[in-house]
Design an enzyme around this catalytic site. Structure first.
Site, mmCIF file in Angstrom:
data_model
loop_
_atom_site.group_PDB
_atom_site.id
_atom_site.type_symbol
_atom_site.label_atom_id
_atom_site.label_comp_id
_atom_site.label_asym_id
_atom_site.label_seq_id
_atom_site.Cartn_x
_atom_site.Cartn_y
_atom_site.Cartn_z
ATOM 1 N N TYR A 115 0.992 -1.221 -0.048
ATOM 2 C CA TYR A 115 -0.033 -0.077 0.075
ATOM 3 C C TYR A 115 0.720 1.382 0.029
ATOM 4 O O TYR A 115 0.212 2.326 0.202
ATOM 5 C CB TYR A 115 -1.149 -0.054 1.207
ATOM 6 C CG TYR A 115 -1.958 -1.216 1.200
ATOM 7 C CD1 TYR A 115 -2.996 -1.266 0.238
ATOM 8 C CD2 TYR A 115 -1.843 -2.076 2.276
ATOM 9 C CE1 TYR A 115 -3.768 -2.427 0.292
ATOM 10 C CE2 TYR A 115 -2.906 -3.187 2.396
ATOM 11 C CZ TYR A 115 -3.789 -3.381 1.167
ATOM 12 O OH TYR A 115 -4.556 -4.248 1.442
ATOM 13 N N TYR A 497 -11.406 -1.590 0.906
ATOM 14 C CA TYR A 497 -11.312 -1.050 2.338
ATOM 15 C C TYR A 497 -10.063 -0.309 2.569
ATOM 16 O O TYR A 497 -10.093 0.256 3.664
ATOM 17 C CB TYR A 497 -11.576 -2.233 3.214
ATOM 18 C CG TYR A 497 -10.296 -2.885 3.608
ATOM 19 C CD1 TYR A 497 -9.550 -3.830 3.191
ATOM 20 C CD2 TYR A 497 -9.776 -2.592 4.933
ATOM 21 C CE1 TYR A 497 -8.437 -4.372 3.208
ATOM 22 C CE2 TYR A 497 -8.285 -3.195 5.168
ATOM 23 C CZ TYR A 497 -7.941 -4.198 4.504
ATOM 24 O OH TYR A 497 -6.733 -4.653 4.845
ATOM 25 N N ARG A 498 -8.980 -0.208 1.630
ATOM 26 C CA ARG A 498 -7.696 0.225 2.079
ATOM 27 C C ARG A 498 -7.112 0.289 0.653
ATOM 28 O O ARG A 498 -7.182 -0.527 -0.235
ATOM 29 C CB ARG A 498 -7.209 -0.554 2.847
ATOM 30 C CG ARG A 498 -5.812 -0.507 3.335
ATOM 31 C CD ARG A 498 -5.333 -1.405 4.411
ATOM 32 N NE ARG A 498 -4.243 -1.286 4.907
ATOM 33 C CZ ARG A 498 -3.407 -2.297 5.792
ATOM 34 N NH1 ARG A 498 -3.992 -3.341 5.826
ATOM 35 N NH2 ARG A 498 -2.332 -1.931 6.244
HETATM 36 P P1 ADP Z 1 2.602 -0.652 9.545
HETATM 37 O O1 ADP Z 1 4.073 -0.756 9.789
HETATM 38 O O2 ADP Z 1 1.770 -1.202 10.655
HETATM 39 O O3 ADP Z 1 2.220 -1.480 8.219
HETATM 40 P P2 ADP Z 1 2.498 2.232 8.958
HETATM 41 O O4 ADP Z 1 3.369 2.547 9.967
HETATM 42 O O5 ADP Z 1 3.079 1.864 7.532
HETATM 43 O O6 ADP Z 1 2.046 0.770 9.525
HETATM 44 O O7 ADP Z 1 1.130 2.946 8.623
HETATM 45 C C1 ADP Z 1 0.482 2.796 7.859
HETATM 46 C C2 ADP Z 1 -0.267 4.390 7.618
HETATM 47 O O8 ADP Z 1 -1.226 4.466 8.773
HETATM 48 C C3 ADP Z 1 0.543 5.144 7.216
HETATM 49 O O9 ADP Z 1 1.105 5.264 6.038
HETATM 50 C C4 ADP Z 1 -0.093 6.354 7.722
HETATM 51 O O10 ADP Z 1 -0.980 6.999 6.755
HETATM 52 C C5 ADP Z 1 -1.037 5.834 8.779
HETATM 53 N N1 ADP Z 1 -0.181 6.078 10.259
HETATM 54 C C6 ADP Z 1 0.666 5.230 10.867
HETATM 55 N N2 ADP Z 1 1.042 5.812 11.831
HETATM 56 C C7 ADP Z 1 0.295 6.722 12.113
HETATM 57 C C8 ADP Z 1 0.097 7.636 13.257
HETATM 58 N N3 ADP Z 1 0.901 7.516 14.356
HETATM 59 N N4 ADP Z 1 -0.421 8.774 13.296
HETATM 60 C C9 ADP Z 1 -1.161 9.015 11.945
HETATM 61 N N5 ADP Z 1 -1.158 7.952 11.012
HETATM 62 C C10 ADP Z 1 -0.571 6.958 11.117
#
Ligand code: ADP
Length: 561
Positions: A115, A497-498
């Protein structure tokens, strides 16, 4: 690490400028960020500091660009990565961004695989990497089975924390890959596979830095001295947590999560179904069991190729480079001892309870001709783990990374683009979705790999398009294939959904009931809370006023095929 001398010595043309920001403003912002977080916690990205292909992987992710870029590598590119160490530092970063109009892109672990990873939607954004320094398990309440987490806590971290601290009676719920952030996955409304698999509904309380730098706590967290922040989700008055998910209205710095008490017994199972056209019957059986909570968790209905890809690349099974036929998929399925379709599920609870459930589940699935079942304990492990062993771990909340194998279906260094429409839990809908995706995948030369995750009343159809990013034609095909599928799905009333960064605008545009009323509402909220438009512009297709009408949206190519 970025020193003040370095900031002034970088040539202008090497800076990755965001819209409306000139080199001197960007430099000033960097200087203030160094004063906020320290030189060692700011990394400036220049055109010659983009991680080369071949160096990055799931464990060593580039944070400045999308590891699996389907468009040009430089489309979603950050100007810097800043790592705050506290909510106060996060708030100061947000204030600096407002002062210089520099967009921010918060990530937790940045492992949003398929994504966009950690990459920002708008070029030149500063990635706020909360995973590096804000990664503590702040509290676990063993009695009430809750935890309070910072954004950087991964599923592995949380699991290890519980084990190290002797809290063996609490389980976590992880998605297929355990390296992601518990908080990040919840904000993306991701899912896992235990009875606590619907992650957003299992969170309880957020702390959020708003786009103006103000800090709020939601739910009971707004009451000073409360001892119920992680126990009651709603607090008093309007409920806001949802607007901080898949959105651009704040940076979440803490989140409460409910943990599952050990249910007192557990048994995973695997049902195999021999034919490609068994899918509708499987879904019809599963709906009733799931709705009545005889199946307590979110089981998956997996296509054989997804299982095959976990074991190895396509070349391990066949010399064909064409899209595989149903017969060829069947042959691969037999080779790896799975069905054309496979249900991986589990029973939770003491043995007498499981025995009753199993009798009902077994009888129901065996009404499908040719169905067989097995348990992980019956499958030999001596020559390596089978999918049933891997699912056995995932279904009881043991984080792992087995499913990374999907990536390499077309060869080493493969890339992934996710397509995730929601379907009713009916055989007819599941089959319609499957045929729709298979048709487009065949048109563009991709093998269908997918799984249906059975939620409460719907199926998350998770489709994995794997492609070779180093091949521009394949990249283009991958992008075009999913773009056309989004429209195919919308015509049938299905929505995702995403999504990946490159489809956020297109998907927002198909959720357009009543003259785009929902998007307009989102824009109203956005403009009220983020008048300078600095927080993740373009996330989920929501652009702040400053960016609207200036051509930043990524619109699908014409003509529609
Ligand atoms: P994971 O490592 O669990 O896959 P990510 O850190 O890549 O998740 O987060 C996925 C998405 O969620 C990010 O691209 C961002 O858009 C959103 N996101 C992640 N962490 C935060 C946060 N702490 N506050 C706001 N949005 C966030």
């Amino acid at each position: 690490m970025t020193t003040l001398e370095e900031i002034s010595s970088i040539e202008d043309e090497k800076l990755i400028l965001p819209p409306d920001v000139n080199p001197s403003a960007l430099r000033d912002a960097f200087v203030e960020l160094v004063h906020t977080v320290g030189a060692e916690n700011l990394q400036i990205i220049t055109s010659d500091r983009i991680m080369p292909d071949g160096q990055g992987d799931y464990f060593n992710l580039p944070k400045e660009h999308d590891l699996f870029y389907a468009m040009d590598k430089n489309t979603f590119l950050a100007s810097a990565i800043v790592a705050p160490g506290s909510v106060e530092e996060t708030s100061t970063i947000v204030k600096v961004a407002n002062k210089y109009l520099v967009p921010l892109w918060p990530v937790s672990r940045g492992r949003n695989l398929g994504y966009g990873g950690a990459a920002p939607r708008i070029r030149g954004s500063i990635v706020v990497d909360l995973g590096i320094r804000m990664n503590r398990v702040l509290n676990v309440d063993p009695k009430n089975a809750t935890a309070l987490l910072e954004p950087g806590v991964s599923y592995f971290d949380l699991h290890n924390h519980l084990q190290k601290n002797g809290i063996h009676h609490l389980w976590i719920d992880n998605p297929d890959l355990g390296g992601g952030s518990v908080l990040g996955n919840t904000l993306e409304r991701g899912a896992g596979y235990t009875p606590y698999g619907e992650h957003f509904s299992m969170h309880c309380g957020l702390e959020v830095v708003l786009p103006n730098g103000e800090i709020i706590r939601t739910g009971m967290g707004a009451l000073p001295g409360n001892n119920t922040w992680q126990l009651f989700q709603y607090g008093y008055g309007p409920y806001h947590d949802g607007i901080f998910t898949q959105s651009n209205l704040g940076i979440v710095t803490k989140m409460g999560v409910w943990l599952m008490p050990d249910p007192g017994g557990y048994q995973a199972y695997h049902f195999s179904f021999p034919r490609d056209d068994d899918l509708p019957a499987i879904v019809e059986v599963i709906r009733d069991l799931r709705l009545k909570m005889i199946i307590q968790n979110a089981p998956t209905i997996r296509n054989a190729l997804l299982d095959a890809a976990v074991y190895g690349p396509k070349s391990q099974y066949t010399s064909s480079t064409e899209v595989l036929t149903e017969e060829e998929v069947g042959e691969i399925a037999s080779k790896i001892s799975v069905g054309h379709w496979n249900v991986y599920g589990a029973l939770y609870g003491p043995k007498p309870l499981r025995d009753l459930q199993w009798e009902i589940v077994r009888t129901a699935f065996l009404t499908i001709p040719g169905a067989t079942y097995r348990f992980p304990e019956e499958v030999d492990k001596s020559s390596g783990l089978s999918i049933i062993h891997m699912r056995d771990e995932t279904l009881k909340g043991l984080p792992n990374t087995y499913e990374l194998g999907w990536l390499n279906w077309r060869g080493p260094g493969g890339s992934l683009l996710g397509f995730s429409p929601i379907s009713p839990t009916t055989g007819e809908d599941a089959n319609k979705q499957y045929q729709m995706v298979k048709k487009r995948f065949t048109q563009f030369g991709f093998d269908y790999m997918g799984t249906f995750v059975v939620g409460w009343r719907e199926l998350h159809h998770i489709v994995c398009l794997t492609f070779d990013k180093t091949n521009p034609t394949e990249r283009r095909n991958a992008h075009r294939c999913i773009s056309l599928l989004i429209d195919d799905a919308a015509r049938e009333g299905y929505g995702e959904y995403r999504t990946h960064l490159c489809f956020m605008d297109q998907i927002a545009s198909v959720y357009n009931w009543n003259g785009n009323a929902l998007l307009k509402f989102n824009e109203t909220l956005k403009d009220a809370l983020d008048p300078n438009g600095i927080m993740a512009p373009g996330k989920s297709g929501i652009w702040p006023a400053r960016f609207r009408g200036r051509g930043f949206e990524i619109v699908p190519e014409e003509p529609k095929l």
